[in-house]
Design a protein around this motif. Structure first.
Motif, PDB file in Angstrom:
ATOM      1  N   MET A  99      -3.237  75.388 -27.116  1.00  0.00           N
ATOM      2  CA  MET A  99      -2.622  76.512 -26.424  1.00  0.00           C
ATOM      3  C   MET A  99      -3.412  76.812 -25.151  1.00  0.00           C
ATOM      4  O   MET A  99      -4.614  77.068 -25.209  1.00  0.00           O
ATOM      5  N   ASP A 100      -2.725  76.787 -23.961  1.00  0.00           N
ATOM      6  CA  ASP A 100      -3.424  77.073 -22.715  1.00  0.00           C
ATOM      7  C   ASP A 100      -3.350  78.569 -22.398  1.00  0.00           C
ATOM      8  O   ASP A 100      -2.749  79.362 -23.124  1.00  0.00           O
ATOM      9  N   LEU A 101      -3.964  78.962 -21.285  1.00  0.00           N
ATOM     10  CA  LEU A 101      -4.038  80.377 -20.933  1.00  0.00           C
ATOM     11  C   LEU A 101      -2.670  80.976 -20.630  1.00  0.00           C
ATOM     12  O   LEU A 101      -2.414  82.150 -20.918  1.00  0.00           O
ATOM     13  N   THR A 102      -1.785  80.189 -20.046  1.00  0.00           N
ATOM     14  CA  THR A 102      -0.437  80.682 -19.745  1.00  0.00           C
ATOM     15  C   THR A 102       0.316  81.017 -21.023  1.00  0.00           C
ATOM     16  O   THR A 102       0.959  82.071 -21.132  1.00  0.00           O
ATOM     17  N   HIS A 103       0.220  80.129 -22.010  1.00  0.00           N
ATOM     18  CA  HIS A 103       0.871  80.376 -23.301  1.00  0.00           C
ATOM     19  C   HIS A 103       0.269  81.606 -23.979  1.00  0.00           C
ATOM     20  O   HIS A 103       0.991  82.445 -24.533  1.00  0.00           O
ATOM     21  N   ALA A 104      -1.053  81.724 -23.922  1.00  0.00           N
ATOM     22  CA  ALA A 104      -1.714  82.868 -24.544  1.00  0.00           C
ATOM     23  C   ALA A 104      -1.304  84.177 -23.879  1.00  0.00           C
ATOM     24  O   ALA A 104      -1.072  85.192 -24.554  1.00  0.00           O
ATOM     25  N   ALA A 105      -1.196  84.166 -22.545  1.00  0.00           N
ATOM     26  CA  ALA A 105      -0.791  85.374 -21.816  1.00  0.00           C
ATOM     27  C   ALA A 105       0.640  85.766 -22.165  1.00  0.00           C
ATOM     28  O   ALA A 105       0.950  86.964 -22.327  1.00  0.00           O
ATOM     29  N   LEU A 106       1.518  84.778 -22.294  1.00  0.00           N
ATOM     30  CA  LEU A 106       2.906  85.051 -22.663  1.00  0.00           C
ATOM     31  C   LEU A 106       2.991  85.682 -24.045  1.00  0.00           C
ATOM     32  O   LEU A 106       3.687  86.682 -24.253  1.00  0.00           O
ATOM     33  N   LEU A 107       2.257  85.126 -24.998  1.00  0.00           N
ATOM     34  CA  LEU A 107       2.278  85.653 -26.366  1.00  0.00           C
ATOM     35  C   LEU A 107       1.644  87.042 -26.427  1.00  0.00           C
ATOM     36  O   LEU A 107       2.107  87.912 -27.179  1.00  0.00           O
ATOM     37  N   LEU A 108       0.602  87.272 -25.637  1.00  0.00           N
ATOM     38  CA  LEU A 108      -0.058  88.581 -25.620  1.00  0.00           C
ATOM     39  C   LEU A 108       0.896  89.659 -25.106  1.00  0.00           C
ATOM     40  O   LEU A 108       1.019  90.734 -25.711  1.00  0.00           O
ATOM     41  N   ALA A 109       1.581  89.372 -24.004  1.00  0.00           N
ATOM     42  CA  ALA A 109       2.535  90.329 -23.443  1.00  0.00           C
ATOM     43  C   ALA A 109       3.696  90.571 -24.403  1.00  0.00           C
ATOM     44  O   ALA A 109       4.152  91.711 -24.583  1.00  0.00           O
ATOM     45  N   ALA A 110       4.171  89.505 -25.031  1.00  0.00           N
ATOM     46  CA  ALA A 110       5.278  89.636 -25.985  1.00  0.00           C
ATOM     47  C   ALA A 110       4.868  90.485 -27.180  1.00  0.00           C
ATOM     48  O   ALA A 110       5.646  91.322 -27.666  1.00  0.00           O
ATOM     49  N   GLY A 111       3.647  90.298 -27.674  1.00  0.00           N
ATOM     50  CA  GLY A 111       3.176  91.080 -28.810  1.00  0.00           C
ATOM     51  C   GLY A 111       3.054  92.559 -28.496  1.00  0.00           C
ATOM     52  O   GLY A 111       3.431  93.411 -29.308  1.00  0.00           O
ATOM     53  N   LEU A 112       2.552  92.889 -27.310  1.00  0.00           N
ATOM     54  CA  LEU A 112       2.425  94.288 -26.909  1.00  0.00           C
ATOM     55  C   LEU A 112       3.800  94.948 -26.814  1.00  0.00           C
ATOM     56  O   LEU A 112       4.013  96.060 -27.329  1.00  0.00           O
ATOM     57  N   ALA A 113       4.744  94.263 -26.178  1.00  0.00           N
ATOM     58  CA  ALA A 113       6.093  94.815 -26.051  1.00  0.00           C
ATOM     59  C   ALA A 113       6.773  94.927 -27.406  1.00  0.00           C
ATOM     60  O   ALA A 113       7.437  95.932 -27.700  1.00  0.00           O
ATOM     61  N   ALA A 114       6.602  93.933 -28.252  1.00  0.00           N
ATOM     62  CA  ALA A 114       7.259  93.938 -29.557  1.00  0.00           C
ATOM     63  C   ALA A 114       6.732  95.056 -30.445  1.00  0.00           C
ATOM     64  O   ALA A 114       7.496  95.709 -31.158  1.00  0.00           O
ATOM     65  N   GLY A 115       5.428  95.290 -30.432  1.00  0.00           N
ATOM     66  CA  GLY A 115       4.861  96.365 -31.236  1.00  0.00           C
ATOM     67  C   GLY A 115       5.421  97.715 -30.840  1.00  0.00           C
ATOM     68  O   GLY A 115       5.750  98.547 -31.694  1.00  0.00           O
ATOM     69  N   THR A 116       5.566  97.948 -29.537  1.00  0.00           N
ATOM     70  CA  THR A 116       6.124  99.209 -29.049  1.00  0.00           C
ATOM     71  C   THR A 116       7.581  99.349 -29.437  1.00  0.00           C
ATOM     72  O   THR A 116       8.015 100.393 -29.936  1.00  0.00           O
ATOM     73  N   VAL A 117       8.346  98.289 -29.224  1.00  0.00           N
ATOM     74  CA  VAL A 117       9.782  98.318 -29.528  1.00  0.00           C
ATOM     75  C   VAL A 117      10.020  98.504 -31.025  1.00  0.00           C
ATOM     76  O   VAL A 117      10.901  99.263 -31.439  1.00  0.00           O
ATOM     77  N   ASN A 118       9.229  97.842 -31.851  1.00  0.00           N
ATOM     78  CA  ASN A 118       9.396  97.970 -33.302  1.00  0.00           C
ATOM     79  C   ASN A 118       9.185  99.406 -33.762  1.00  0.00           C
ATOM     80  O   ASN A 118       9.879  99.897 -34.649  1.00  0.00           O
ATOM     81  N   ALA A 119       8.219 100.088 -33.181  1.00  0.00           N
ATOM     82  CA  ALA A 119       7.938 101.462 -33.575  1.00  0.00           C
ATOM     83  C   ALA A 119       9.038 102.412 -33.133  1.00  0.00           C
ATOM     84  O   ALA A 119       9.382 103.362 -33.838  1.00  0.00           O
ATOM     85  N   VAL A 120       9.638 102.150 -31.967  1.00  0.00           N
ATOM     86  CA  VAL A 120      10.663 103.046 -31.424  1.00  0.00           C
ATOM     87  C   VAL A 120      12.030 102.759 -32.022  1.00  0.00           C
ATOM     88  O   VAL A 120      12.716 103.664 -32.510  1.00  0.00           O
ATOM     89  N   ALA A 121      12.448 101.500 -32.001  1.00  0.00           N
ATOM     90  CA  ALA A 121      13.820 101.186 -32.395  1.00  0.00           C
ATOM     91  C   ALA A 121      13.932 100.024 -33.360  1.00  0.00           C
ATOM     92  O   ALA A 121      14.941  99.886 -34.039  1.00  0.00           O
ATOM     93  N   GLY A 122      12.940  99.157 -33.436  1.00  0.00           N
ATOM     94  CA  GLY A 122      13.060  97.937 -34.222  1.00  0.00           C
ATOM     95  C   GLY A 122      13.647  96.831 -33.367  1.00  0.00           C
ATOM     96  O   GLY A 122      14.330  97.084 -32.364  1.00  0.00           O
ATOM     97  N   GLY A 123      13.381  95.595 -33.736  1.00  0.00           N
ATOM     98  CA  GLY A 123      13.919  94.464 -32.981  1.00  0.00           C
ATOM     99  C   GLY A 123      12.881  93.768 -32.126  1.00  0.00           C
ATOM    100  O   GLY A 123      13.225  92.887 -31.337  1.00  0.00           O
ATOM    101  N   GLY A 124      11.615  94.133 -32.263  1.00  0.00           N
ATOM    102  CA  GLY A 124      10.576  93.508 -31.464  1.00  0.00           C
ATOM    103  C   GLY A 124      10.427  92.022 -31.702  1.00  0.00           C
ATOM    104  O   GLY A 124       9.946  91.292 -30.832  1.00  0.00           O
ATOM    105  N   SER A 125      10.868  91.566 -32.878  1.00  0.00           N
ATOM    106  CA  SER A 125      10.784  90.134 -33.164  1.00  0.00           C
ATOM    107  C   SER A 125      11.641  89.297 -32.225  1.00  0.00           C
ATOM    108  O   SER A 125      11.405  88.101 -32.058  1.00  0.00           O
TER     109      SER A 125
END
Length: 253
Positions: A1-27
């Motif tokens: 896994m390179d830095l670009t892939h890690a950055a993409l997954l990090l951003a996706a995880g942050l957004a998903a955690g927020t969305v899951n708490a508010v409405a669900g569907g972060g997956s």
């Protein structure tokens, strides 16, 4: 896994955690991100289920003040665990294509139930007018269906749980959301155990996404407490509709 892939997954995880708490569907944010970094679909689905669990735990911490007494929650926990195990085993034992064809309609149906909650309550009866036995059986059925779905796929689990719980509980949407967070966390814990033992988990992807969902989940849970009920309901309905249409489009590809 390179830095670009890690950055993409990090951003996706942050957004998903927020969305899951508010409405669900972060997956639906983290799952495509895992596909994008090269994971096969089943491995991405399994790894995603494990990775979003910390976000659910953070959501519970952030919304704990809105949870009802423990005696109200305790009867729902065994149902949640058993339903999740059943859904997880179906995922590991059968092709995903058949169930994925049904998923969009489940999500859209759950969203419609929440959107038309008041007319449906007039049709089936307001929770306070239901007999204790009927209310208990209906609530257990809603939780069981949500848990099976969460064990199998999980995307929009929050939308489905909020829709079902709001229909049978005489409670504020903030309290319903808090219960949804707790049940989602239990679904996440159960899938983590099952998939860690039997599923093709990519632990490198999990190590990147999981901490980000932890932060996002706590922030999202705090945001829910500040939103007026009508705004929260509108956000969930809109997000659920978008998710359902997206899944329907993907199923037709």
């Amino acid at each position: 896994m390179d830095l670009t892939h890690a950055a993409l997954l990090l951003a996706a995880g942050l957004a998903a955690g927020t969305v899951n708490a508010v409405a669900g569907g972060g997956s639906l944010i983290t799952f495509p991100a895992m596909i994008a970094v090269g994971l096969p679909p089943v491995a991405a689905n399994v790894s995603n289920s494990v990775a979003v669990f910390p976000g659910y735990v953070a959501s519970v911490a952030g919304s704990r003040a809105d949870l009802p007494p423990w005696r109200t929650l305790a009867p729902l926990l065994p149902t949640t665990v058993l339903g999740t195990i059943a859904g997880s085993l179906v995922l590991l034992a059968t092709p995903a294509s058949a169930f994925e064809a049904v998923v969009p309609f489940l999500v859209l149906g759950a969203t419609a139930v929440l959107a038309f909650q008041d007319p449906l309550r007039r049709l089936v009866g307001h929770p306070r007018d239901l007999s204790p036995r009927r209310r208990t059986v209906t609530l257990q059925a809603m939780v069981a269906l949500g848990a099976v779905y969460g064990g199998y796929f999980g995307a929009a689990l929050g939308v489905m749980l909020v829709a079902g719980l709001a229909l049978v509980l005489d409670a504020s949407l903030a309290r319903v959301s808090a219960i949804k967070n707790l049940l989602s966390a239990l679904v996440g814990l159960t899938t983590l155990v099952v998939f860690a033992l039997f599923g093709p988990v990519n632990w490198a992807a999990v190590a990147v996404v999981a901490p980000a969902t932890l932060l996002g989940g706590y922030v999202g849970a705090k945001l829910v407490r500040r939103l007026p009920p009508i705004v929260l309901k509108t956000v969930i309905v809109v997000f659920g509709t978008v998710i359902g249409l997206y899944l329907l489009w993907r199923a037709q590809r």
